[in-house]
Design a protein around this motif. Structure first.
Motif, PDB file in Angstrom:
ATOM      1  N   PHE A  12      16.600 -31.904  -9.582  1.00  0.00           N
ATOM      2  CA  PHE A  12      17.541 -32.719 -10.349  1.00  0.00           C
ATOM      3  C   PHE A  12      18.948 -32.414  -9.868  1.00  0.00           C
ATOM      4  CE2 PHE A  12      17.231 -28.701 -12.509  1.00  0.00           C
ATOM      5  CZ  PHE A  12      18.502 -28.437 -12.999  1.00  0.00           C
ATOM      6  N   ALA A  13      19.833 -33.397  -9.972  1.00  0.00           N
ATOM      7  CA  ALA A  13      21.229 -33.213  -9.572  1.00  0.00           C
ATOM      8  C   ALA A  13      22.069 -34.330 -10.170  1.00  0.00           C
ATOM      9  CB  ALA A  13      21.364 -33.209  -8.042  1.00  0.00           C
ATOM     10  N   SER A  14      23.212 -33.987 -10.723  1.00  0.00           N
ATOM     11  CA  SER A  14      24.109 -34.982 -11.310  1.00  0.00           C
ATOM     12  C   SER A  14      25.545 -34.487 -11.233  1.00  0.00           C
ATOM     13  CB  SER A  14      23.768 -35.252 -12.785  1.00  0.00           C
ATOM     14  OG  SER A  14      22.538 -35.910 -12.922  1.00  0.00           O
ATOM     15  N   ALA A  15      26.466 -35.431 -11.185  1.00  0.00           N
ATOM     16  CA  ALA A  15      27.894 -35.144 -11.316  1.00  0.00           C
ATOM     17  C   ALA A  15      28.419 -36.017 -12.446  1.00  0.00           C
ATOM     18  CB  ALA A  15      28.639 -35.432 -10.024  1.00  0.00           C
ATOM     19  N   ILE A  16      29.113 -35.417 -13.384  1.00  0.00           N
ATOM     20  CA  ILE A  16      29.643 -36.138 -14.538  1.00  0.00           C
ATOM     21  C   ILE A  16      31.145 -35.910 -14.608  1.00  0.00           C
ATOM     22  CG2 ILE A  16      29.602 -36.361 -17.044  1.00  0.00           C
ATOM     23  CD1 ILE A  16      26.707 -35.497 -16.978  1.00  0.00           C
ATOM     24  N   ARG A  17      31.879 -36.999 -14.675  1.00  0.00           N
ATOM     25  CA  ARG A  17      33.331 -36.909 -14.786  1.00  0.00           C
ATOM     26  C   ARG A  17      33.746 -37.311 -16.197  1.00  0.00           C
ATOM     27  NH1 ARG A  17      37.795 -38.518 -10.210  1.00  0.00           N
ATOM     28  NH2 ARG A  17      39.606 -37.648 -11.323  1.00  0.00           N
ATOM     29  N   PHE A  18      34.557 -36.470 -16.813  1.00  0.00           N
ATOM     30  CA  PHE A  18      35.068 -36.717 -18.159  1.00  0.00           C
ATOM     31  C   PHE A  18      36.525 -37.165 -18.049  1.00  0.00           C
ATOM     32  CE2 PHE A  18      31.702 -33.614 -18.491  1.00  0.00           C
ATOM     33  CZ  PHE A  18      30.993 -33.996 -19.605  1.00  0.00           C
TER      34      PHE A  18
ATOM     35  N   ALA B 125      35.206 -28.135 -12.984  1.00  0.00           N
ATOM     36  CA  ALA B 125      36.574 -28.086 -12.464  1.00  0.00           C
ATOM     37  C   ALA B 125      37.479 -28.955 -13.327  1.00  0.00           C
ATOM     38  CB  ALA B 125      36.615 -28.563 -11.014  1.00  0.00           C
ATOM     39  N   HIS B 126      38.642 -28.426 -13.681  1.00  0.00           N
ATOM     40  CA  HIS B 126      39.687 -29.239 -14.290  1.00  0.00           C
ATOM     41  C   HIS B 126      40.267 -30.157 -13.211  1.00  0.00           C
ATOM     42  CE1 HIS B 126      39.385 -26.865 -17.829  1.00  0.00           C
ATOM     43  NE2 HIS B 126      40.575 -27.156 -18.314  1.00  0.00           N
ATOM     44  N   MET B 127      40.488 -31.411 -13.575  1.00  0.00           N
ATOM     45  CA  MET B 127      41.165 -32.365 -12.697  1.00  0.00           C
ATOM     46  C   MET B 127      42.568 -32.619 -13.242  1.00  0.00           C
ATOM     47  SD  MET B 127      38.599 -32.883 -10.605  1.00  0.00           S
ATOM     48  CE  MET B 127      38.976 -34.371  -9.671  1.00  0.00           C
ATOM     49  N   LYS B 128      43.349 -33.407 -12.532  1.00  0.00           N
ATOM     50  CA  LYS B 128      44.668 -33.747 -13.057  1.00  0.00           C
ATOM     51  C   LYS B 128      44.534 -34.437 -14.406  1.00  0.00           C
ATOM     52  CE  LYS B 128      46.839 -34.134  -8.507  1.00  0.00           C
ATOM     53  NZ  LYS B 128      47.440 -35.041  -7.504  1.00  0.00           N
ATOM     54  N   GLU B 129      43.493 -35.255 -14.543  1.00  0.00           N
ATOM     55  CA  GLU B 129      43.132 -35.836 -15.835  1.00  0.00           C
ATOM     56  C   GLU B 129      41.636 -35.635 -16.017  1.00  0.00           C
ATOM     57  OE1 GLU B 129      44.234 -39.833 -16.482  1.00  0.00           O
ATOM     58  OE2 GLU B 129      46.397 -39.424 -16.529  1.00  0.00           O
ATOM     59  N   GLY B 130      41.258 -34.991 -17.094  1.00  0.00           N
ATOM     60  CA  GLY B 130      39.847 -34.793 -17.379  1.00  0.00           C
ATOM     61  C   GLY B 130      39.248 -33.625 -16.603  1.00  0.00           C
ATOM     62  N   ALA B 131      37.945 -33.696 -16.380  1.00  0.00           N
ATOM     63  CA  ALA B 131      37.217 -32.611 -15.732  1.00  0.00           C
ATOM     64  C   ALA B 131      35.959 -33.171 -15.088  1.00  0.00           C
ATOM     65  CB  ALA B 131      36.860 -31.524 -16.745  1.00  0.00           C
ATOM     66  N   VAL B 132      35.377 -32.389 -14.179  1.00  0.00           N
ATOM     67  CA  VAL B 132      34.128 -32.755 -13.514  1.00  0.00           C
ATOM     68  C   VAL B 132      33.140 -31.610 -13.663  1.00  0.00           C
ATOM     69  CG1 VAL B 132      33.008 -33.209 -11.296  1.00  0.00           C
ATOM     70  CG2 VAL B 132      35.164 -34.329 -11.844  1.00  0.00           C
ATOM     71  N   VAL B 133      31.904 -31.955 -14.010  1.00  0.00           N
ATOM     72  CA  VAL B 133      30.809 -30.985 -14.069  1.00  0.00           C
ATOM     73  C   VAL B 133      29.724 -31.441 -13.098  1.00  0.00           C
ATOM     74  CG1 VAL B 133      28.994 -29.966 -15.483  1.00  0.00           C
ATOM     75  CG2 VAL B 133      31.279 -30.295 -16.443  1.00  0.00           C
ATOM     76  N   CYS B 134      29.293 -30.540 -12.221  1.00  0.00           N
ATOM     77  CA  CYS B 134      28.168 -30.800 -11.323  1.00  0.00           C
ATOM     78  C   CYS B 134      27.054 -29.809 -11.655  1.00  0.00           C
ATOM     79  CB  CYS B 134      28.575 -30.632  -9.864  1.00  0.00           C
ATOM     80  SG  CYS B 134      29.868 -31.752  -9.284  1.00  0.00           S
ATOM     81  N   TYR B 135      25.843 -30.303 -11.775  1.00  0.00           N
ATOM     82  CA  TYR B 135      24.724 -29.390 -11.974  1.00  0.00           C
ATOM     83  C   TYR B 135      23.513 -29.903 -11.226  1.00  0.00           C
ATOM     84  CZ  TYR B 135      23.497 -32.669 -15.766  1.00  0.00           C
ATOM     85  OH  TYR B 135      23.201 -33.796 -16.505  1.00  0.00           O
ATOM     86  N   GLU B 136      22.688 -28.956 -10.764  1.00  0.00           N
ATOM     87  CA  GLU B 136      21.512 -29.295  -9.991  1.00  0.00           C
ATOM     88  C   GLU B 136      20.580 -28.088  -9.957  1.00  0.00           C
ATOM     89  OE1 GLU B 136      22.295 -29.399  -5.599  1.00  0.00           O
ATOM     90  OE2 GLU B 136      24.368 -29.139  -6.327  1.00  0.00           O
ATOM     91  N   GLY B 137      19.344 -28.331  -9.548  1.00  0.00           N
ATOM     92  CA  GLY B 137      18.400 -27.231  -9.446  1.00  0.00           C
ATOM     93  C   GLY B 137      16.979 -27.730  -9.315  1.00  0.00           C
ATOM     94  N   GLU B 138      16.060 -26.818  -9.598  1.00  0.00           N
ATOM     95  CA  GLU B 138      14.639 -27.103  -9.515  1.00  0.00           C
ATOM     96  C   GLU B 138      13.999 -26.799 -10.855  1.00  0.00           C
ATOM     97  OE1 GLU B 138      10.964 -24.823  -7.540  1.00  0.00           O
ATOM     98  OE2 GLU B 138      12.337 -25.676  -6.046  1.00  0.00           O
ATOM     99  N   ARG B 139      13.281 -27.774 -11.399  1.00  0.00           N
ATOM    100  CA  ARG B 139      12.592 -27.583 -12.672  1.00  0.00           C
ATOM    101  C   ARG B 139      11.341 -26.726 -12.476  1.00  0.00           C
ATOM    102  NH1 ARG B 139      13.605 -33.361 -12.818  1.00  0.00           N
ATOM    103  NH2 ARG B 139      15.437 -33.811 -14.118  1.00  0.00           N
ATOM    104  N   GLY B 140      10.744 -26.326 -13.571  1.00  0.00           N
ATOM    105  CA  GLY B 140       9.562 -25.488 -13.503  1.00  0.00           C
ATOM    106  C   GLY B 140       8.388 -26.135 -12.814  1.00  0.00           C
ATOM    107  N   ASP B 141       8.325 -27.474 -12.835  1.00  0.00           N
ATOM    108  CA  ASP B 141       7.223 -28.174 -12.173  1.00  0.00           C
ATOM    109  C   ASP B 141       7.501 -28.450 -10.705  1.00  0.00           C
ATOM    110  OD1 ASP B 141       9.107 -30.186 -12.249  1.00  0.00           O
ATOM    111  OD2 ASP B 141       7.967 -31.518 -13.560  1.00  0.00           O
TER     112      ASP B 141
END
Length: 239
Positions: free
Chosen positions: A142-148, A122-138
């Protein structure tokens, strides 16, 4: 998008050539020349698809992230915010707007490393945010939120609450993150047996946002039935 053999691919520090299409970095923009043929299901006539895309980053991020402990899969968000210009010759279309570009690289197939994957940006007023998560093969999660920030510098931030989404028409499970625990699917652009890509309305870190979201089911992708179906949807170049 056409599957091609390795002999149709060439790259150096500034250029990537795949078949008759190519992209290059010209110093302040990524330029993409598209020269392809589409493939419609059960239709042998392939229309020409050609044009140019230019991506102008607002900032560049030098940091990449490992998505698994063994670092078999690396994600790099190079431009968390960008301006995009599209000029297609065939079909005759053109538009401009907000953009983004990233890439993944790895030492094993995605279906080996992951079972499911959910991602949003998502674009923010300044920068952007990426969220990703899921299940690995094993089976690990995993889950993280990163703000730029406005300069493209990333920082991990607390994950917003999980927000369930309705399954796609192909019954691909979808979910995202929202600080109010809900999000609205405005429209779905891609809906396939193993992948869905949609536009969402959500709220993140005090702002109402429009987000791009994707969900990927690699167990379905690897199934014999989907592998049989893929050539009917994605053309393959000569070996």
């Amino acid at each position: 998008m056409t599957e091609r053999p390795s002999g149709d691919v060439a790259r150096d520090a500034h250029n990537l050539v795949i078949g008759s299409s190519q992209m290059r970095w010209n110093g302040d923009a990524l330029e993409i020349d598209i020269e392809e043929r589409d493939k419609r299901l059960f239709n042998p006539f392939r229309r020409r698809v050609c044009g140019k895309v230019r991506v102008f980053p607002e900032a560049l991020n030098p940091t990449s992230f490992a998505l698994d402990p063994a670092q078999n899969h690396i994600w790099h968000c190079m431009a968390p915010r960008a301006r995009i210009e599209v000029e297609m010759e065939k079909p005759g279309l053109s538009w401009s707007g907000q953009g983004y570009f990233d890439h993944n690289r790895g030492s094993e197939p995605l279906e080996t490393g992951f079972n499911t994957w959910h991602w949003s940006r998502a674009h923010m007023k300044e920068g952007a945010v990426v969220c990703y998560e899921g299940e690995r093969g094993d089976g690990s999660l995993f889950a993280s939120a990163i703000r730029f920030d406005r300069d493209g510098i990333p920082a991990e931030v607390p994950l917003p609450a999980m927000a369930g989404l309705p399954n796609s028409k192909w019954q691909v499970g979808r979910r995202t993150r929202s600080e109010i625990g809900v999000a609205e699917v405005r429209r779905t652009w891609e809906d396939t047996p193993f992948y869905a890509r949609s536009e969402l309305a959500s709220r993140l870190y005090g702002e109402d946002v429009v987000a791009v979201q994707e969900s990927l089911d690699m167990r379905r992708f690897a199934s014999p039935l989907v592998q049989f179906m893929l050539p009917f949807r994605m053309p393959r170049g000569p070996a």
